[in-house]
Design a protein around this motif. Structure first.
Motif, PDB file in Angstrom:
ATOM      1  N   ARG A 163       0.636  -1.071  -0.013  1.00  0.00           N
ATOM      2  CA  ARG A 163      -0.055   0.059  -0.010  1.00  0.00           C
ATOM      3  C   ARG A 163       0.754   1.082  -0.136  1.00  0.00           C
ATOM      4  NH1 ARG A 163      -4.334  -0.495   4.393  1.00  0.00           N
ATOM      5  NH2 ARG A 163      -4.898  -1.903   2.888  1.00  0.00           N
ATOM      6  N   SER A 164       1.878   1.213   0.791  1.00  0.00           N
ATOM      7  CA  SER A 164       2.894   2.388   0.942  1.00  0.00           C
ATOM      8  C   SER A 164       3.482   2.417  -0.506  1.00  0.00           C
ATOM      9  CB  SER A 164       3.995   2.221   1.841  1.00  0.00           C
ATOM     10  OG  SER A 164       3.247   2.319   3.211  1.00  0.00           O
ATOM     11  N   ASP A 165       3.956   1.256  -1.138  1.00  0.00           N
ATOM     12  CA  ASP A 165       4.795   1.411  -2.554  1.00  0.00           C
ATOM     13  C   ASP A 165       3.714   1.913  -3.570  1.00  0.00           C
ATOM     14  OD1 ASP A 165       6.884   0.217  -1.419  1.00  0.00           O
ATOM     15  OD2 ASP A 165       6.425  -1.715  -2.165  1.00  0.00           O
ATOM     16  N   ILE A 166       2.600   1.591  -3.648  1.00  0.00           N
ATOM     17  CA  ILE A 166       1.667   1.988  -4.860  1.00  0.00           C
ATOM     18  C   ILE A 166       1.379   3.459  -4.430  1.00  0.00           C
ATOM     19  CG2 ILE A 166      -0.538   1.852  -3.863  1.00  0.00           C
ATOM     20  CD1 ILE A 166      -1.044   0.235  -6.712  1.00  0.00           C
ATOM     21  N   ARG A 167       1.282   4.045  -3.275  1.00  0.00           N
ATOM     22  CA  ARG A 167       1.201   5.360  -3.229  1.00  0.00           C
ATOM     23  C   ARG A 167       2.635   6.287  -3.285  1.00  0.00           C
ATOM     24  NH1 ARG A 167      -2.221   5.717   2.119  1.00  0.00           N
ATOM     25  NH2 ARG A 167      -3.323   7.729   1.136  1.00  0.00           N
ATOM     26  N   ARG A 168       3.746   5.754  -3.817  1.00  0.00           N
ATOM     27  CA  ARG A 168       4.888   6.513  -4.045  1.00  0.00           C
ATOM     28  C   ARG A 168       4.492   7.260  -5.301  1.00  0.00           C
ATOM     29  NH1 ARG A 168      10.367   3.872  -2.627  1.00  0.00           N
ATOM     30  NH2 ARG A 168       9.735   2.761  -0.916  1.00  0.00           N
ATOM     31  N   LEU A 169       3.639   7.001  -6.216  1.00  0.00           N
ATOM     32  CA  LEU A 169       3.590   7.710  -7.490  1.00  0.00           C
ATOM     33  C   LEU A 169       1.922   7.923  -7.690  1.00  0.00           C
ATOM     34  CD1 LEU A 169       5.475   5.215  -9.867  1.00  0.00           C
ATOM     35  CD2 LEU A 169       6.356   7.505  -9.009  1.00  0.00           C
ATOM     36  N   GLU A 170       1.693   9.216  -8.225  1.00  0.00           N
ATOM     37  CA  GLU A 170       0.656   9.536  -8.462  1.00  0.00           C
ATOM     38  C   GLU A 170      -0.282   8.547  -9.230  1.00  0.00           C
ATOM     39  OE1 GLU A 170      -0.794  12.078  -7.211  1.00  0.00           O
ATOM     40  OE2 GLU A 170       0.886  12.716  -6.009  1.00  0.00           O
ATOM     41  N   ARG A 171      -1.583   8.277  -9.054  1.00  0.00           N
ATOM     42  CA  ARG A 171      -2.187   7.481  -9.849  1.00  0.00           C
ATOM     43  C   ARG A 171      -2.153   7.765 -11.498  1.00  0.00           C
ATOM     44  NH1 ARG A 171      -8.146   6.962  -8.358  1.00  0.00           N
ATOM     45  NH2 ARG A 171      -7.889   9.270  -8.524  1.00  0.00           N
ATOM     46  N   ASP A 172      -2.341   8.889 -11.542  1.00  0.00           N
ATOM     47  CA  ASP A 172      -2.395   9.260 -13.283  1.00  0.00           C
ATOM     48  C   ASP A 172      -1.044   9.067 -13.781  1.00  0.00           C
ATOM     49  OD1 ASP A 172      -4.648  10.819 -12.838  1.00  0.00           O
ATOM     50  OD2 ASP A 172      -3.742  12.603 -12.630  1.00  0.00           O
ATOM     51  N   ASP A 173       0.129   8.913 -13.075  1.00  0.00           N
ATOM     52  CA  ASP A 173       1.458   8.628 -13.554  1.00  0.00           C
ATOM     53  C   ASP A 173       1.460   7.142 -13.651  1.00  0.00           C
ATOM     54  OD1 ASP A 173       2.264  11.136 -13.474  1.00  0.00           O
ATOM     55  OD2 ASP A 173       3.363  11.092 -11.477  1.00  0.00           O
ATOM     56  N   LEU A 174       0.895   6.166 -12.801  1.00  0.00           N
ATOM     57  CA  LEU A 174       0.882   4.956 -13.091  1.00  0.00           C
ATOM     58  C   LEU A 174      -0.010   4.326 -14.283  1.00  0.00           C
ATOM     59  CD1 LEU A 174       0.643   3.775  -9.363  1.00  0.00           C
ATOM     60  CD2 LEU A 174       2.234   3.428 -10.730  1.00  0.00           C
ATOM     61  N   ILE A 175      -1.205   5.059 -14.399  1.00  0.00           N
ATOM     62  CA  ILE A 175      -2.213   4.891 -15.452  1.00  0.00           C
ATOM     63  C   ILE A 175      -1.395   5.103 -16.817  1.00  0.00           C
ATOM     64  CG2 ILE A 175      -4.165   5.581 -16.712  1.00  0.00           C
ATOM     65  CD1 ILE A 175      -5.512   6.023 -13.768  1.00  0.00           C
ATOM     66  N   GLU A 176      -0.706   6.504 -16.896  1.00  0.00           N
ATOM     67  CA  GLU A 176       0.035   6.682 -18.024  1.00  0.00           C
ATOM     68  C   GLU A 176       1.056   5.726 -18.318  1.00  0.00           C
ATOM     69  OE1 GLU A 176       3.097  10.295 -19.544  1.00  0.00           O
ATOM     70  OE2 GLU A 176       1.746  10.856 -17.826  1.00  0.00           O
ATOM     71  N   GLU A 177       2.049   5.243 -17.598  1.00  0.00           N
ATOM     72  CA  GLU A 177       2.766   4.305 -17.923  1.00  0.00           C
ATOM     73  C   GLU A 177       2.263   2.700 -18.260  1.00  0.00           C
ATOM     74  OE1 GLU A 177       6.222   4.226 -18.007  1.00  0.00           O
ATOM     75  OE2 GLU A 177       5.925   6.313 -17.587  1.00  0.00           O
ATOM     76  N   LEU A 178       1.008   2.475 -17.745  1.00  0.00           N
ATOM     77  CA  LEU A 178       0.452   1.206 -18.045  1.00  0.00           C
ATOM     78  C   LEU A 178      -0.116   1.270 -19.354  1.00  0.00           C
ATOM     79  CD1 LEU A 178      -1.487   0.546 -14.767  1.00  0.00           C
ATOM     80  CD2 LEU A 178       0.304  -0.904 -15.803  1.00  0.00           C
ATOM     81  N   LEU A 179      -0.469   2.593 -19.856  1.00  0.00           N
ATOM     82  CA  LEU A 179      -1.230   2.747 -21.273  1.00  0.00           C
ATOM     83  C   LEU A 179       0.163   2.941 -22.353  1.00  0.00           C
ATOM     84  CD1 LEU A 179      -3.982   4.997 -20.406  1.00  0.00           C
ATOM     85  CD2 LEU A 179      -4.070   2.750 -21.525  1.00  0.00           C
ATOM     86  N   LYS A 180       0.997   3.481 -21.717  1.00  0.00           N
ATOM     87  CA  LYS A 180       2.494   3.423 -22.548  1.00  0.00           C
ATOM     88  C   LYS A 180       3.044   2.123 -22.971  1.00  0.00           C
ATOM     89  CE  LYS A 180       4.235   7.843 -21.576  1.00  0.00           C
ATOM     90  NZ  LYS A 180       5.606   8.467 -20.847  1.00  0.00           N
ATOM     91  N   GLU A 181       2.957   1.099 -22.099  1.00  0.00           N
ATOM     92  CA  GLU A 181       3.476  -0.091 -22.014  1.00  0.00           C
ATOM     93  C   GLU A 181       2.413  -1.020 -22.999  1.00  0.00           C
ATOM     94  OE1 GLU A 181       6.433  -1.612 -21.466  1.00  0.00           O
ATOM     95  OE2 GLU A 181       6.923   0.415 -20.732  1.00  0.00           O
TER      96      GLU A 181
END
Length: 86
Positions: free
Chosen positions: A61-79
């Motif tokens: 839970r702490s790890d996933i909050r290191r990055l903004e949700r928008d940044d995670l979604i952007e990276e997933l879409l790029k991949e």
């Protein structure tokens, strides 16, 4: 000495930066080890923003909050686009 009835929360601060790939991999593995469906849990968090979707096991839970949700979604879409060669 006065005793307080307030709860104190202590969080370990980890200064080591992590990439989106590292965050998602660590969180995915932690959720899987707990016996939950990682895809459902991570998507639930990304859609709702509710950290309760992510287990606290192995600090996921702490790890996933290191990055903004928008940044995670952007990276997933790029991949995804890269994998589909879009």
């Amino acid at each position: 000495m006065k005793v307080s009835d307030e709860t104190m929360l202590f969080r370990k601060v980890d200064d080591e930066p992590m990439t989106a790939e590292e965050v998602i991999t660590r969180v995915y593995q932690s959720i899987q080890e707990k016996g939950y469906n990682p895809i459902n849990q991570i998507l639930g968090y990304l859609i709702s923003g509710d950290p309760a979707y992510i287990t606290s096991y192995n600090n996921a839970r702490s790890d996933i909050r290191r990055l903004e949700r928008d940044d995670l979604i952007e990276e997933l879409l790029k991949e995804y686009a890269k994998a589909k060669q879009l």
